[in-house]
Design a protein around this motif. Structure first.
Motif, mmCIF file in Angstrom:
data_model
loop_
_atom_site.group_PDB
_atom_site.id
_atom_site.type_symbol
_atom_site.label_atom_id
_atom_site.label_comp_id
_atom_site.label_asym_id
_atom_site.label_seq_id
_atom_site.Cartn_x
_atom_site.Cartn_y
_atom_site.Cartn_z
ATOM 1 N N ARG A 22 3.593 -1.207 3.356
ATOM 2 C CA ARG A 22 2.291 -1.679 3.191
ATOM 3 C C ARG A 22 1.596 -1.073 1.762
ATOM 4 N NH1 ARG A 22 -1.127 -3.538 7.925
ATOM 5 N NH2 ARG A 22 -2.734 -2.888 6.420
ATOM 6 N N HIS A 23 2.204 -0.256 1.277
ATOM 7 C CA HIS A 23 1.710 0.378 -0.075
ATOM 8 C C HIS A 23 1.759 -0.637 -1.057
ATOM 9 C CE1 HIS A 23 0.950 3.737 -2.781
ATOM 10 N NE2 HIS A 23 1.902 3.111 -3.787
ATOM 11 N N LEU A 25 -0.390 -3.282 -1.161
ATOM 12 C CA LEU A 25 -1.054 -4.596 -0.647
ATOM 13 C C LEU A 25 -2.401 -4.810 -0.920
ATOM 14 C CD1 LEU A 25 0.731 -4.898 2.818
ATOM 15 C CD2 LEU A 25 1.359 -6.216 0.531
ATOM 16 N N ASP A 26 -3.153 -3.408 -1.019
ATOM 17 C CA ASP A 26 -4.452 -3.595 -1.581
ATOM 18 C C ASP A 26 -4.945 -3.746 -2.918
ATOM 19 O OD1 ASP A 26 -3.451 -1.115 -1.859
ATOM 20 O OD2 ASP A 26 -5.437 -0.226 -1.707
ATOM 21 N N THR A 27 -3.686 -3.847 -3.964
ATOM 22 C CA THR A 27 -4.111 -4.138 -5.340
ATOM 23 C C THR A 27 -3.300 -5.217 -5.974
ATOM 24 O OG1 THR A 27 -2.240 -2.693 -5.766
ATOM 25 C CG2 THR A 27 -4.477 -1.526 -5.723
ATOM 26 N N LEU A 107 2.549 -8.928 -6.391
ATOM 27 C CA LEU A 107 2.663 -7.630 -5.878
ATOM 28 C C LEU A 107 3.388 -7.010 -7.113
ATOM 29 C CD1 LEU A 107 2.462 -5.601 -3.626
ATOM 30 C CD2 LEU A 107 4.905 -6.153 -3.172
ATOM 31 N N GLY A 110 4.480 -1.341 -5.150
ATOM 32 C CA GLY A 110 4.563 -1.116 -4.017
ATOM 33 C C GLY A 110 6.058 -0.942 -3.682
#
Length: 136
Positions: A22-23, A25-27, A107, A110
């Motif tokens: 999940r690394h 996914l917030d950016t 993405l 990640g």
């Protein structure tokens, strides 16, 4: 007259078997795709009776066209800027038939299982990259 309202909803689950963490996914970055650079059958599925739009599949490796700033499929021998790997398409992108552009999420940071990328991806072939992707 008898009116009976009908409610309809549809949901879809993201299919991203290539996503190994999940690394990042917030950016994601908001980008614009040049849909003319993508091939039907290879990069997207055509409309069907139940789905009136083309659908670009998540996981496609991307590169940025220098002259336009739009994104297309990563292509190592390309001379338009797409030889530089910039990341992968984060989510499926439906777009209208005949549309020249589509909004998407990139993405760029990640962890990705390269063997599960649609069409496959050999990380050893990436010689130029602006992405911070760890391949497993």
């Amino acid at each position: 007259m008898d009116l009976q309202p009908i409610t309809y909803s549809e949901s879809a689950t993201a299919d991203r078997p290539w996503l190994a963490s999940r690394h990042g996914l917030d950016t994601p970055l908001t980008i614009t795709l040049d849909t003319a650079l993508f091939a039907q059958g290879t990069h997207y599925t055509p409309p069907t009776p139940g789905q009136p739009r083309n659908v670009m599949k998540a996981g496609i490796p991307l590169g940025r066209v220098t002259a336009t700033g739009l994104y297309g499929p990563w292509d190592k021998p390309a001379t338009d800027g797409r030889a530089t790997f910039t990341g992968v398409l984060l989510a499926d992108v439906p777009f209208a038939v005949g549309s020249g552009r589509a909004g998407a999420a990139l993405l760029w940071h990640g962890v990705i299982a390269a063997a599960r990328i649609p069409g496959g991806l050999d990380p050893a072939t990436i010689t130029t990259s602006t992405a911070q992707i760890h391949f497993i």
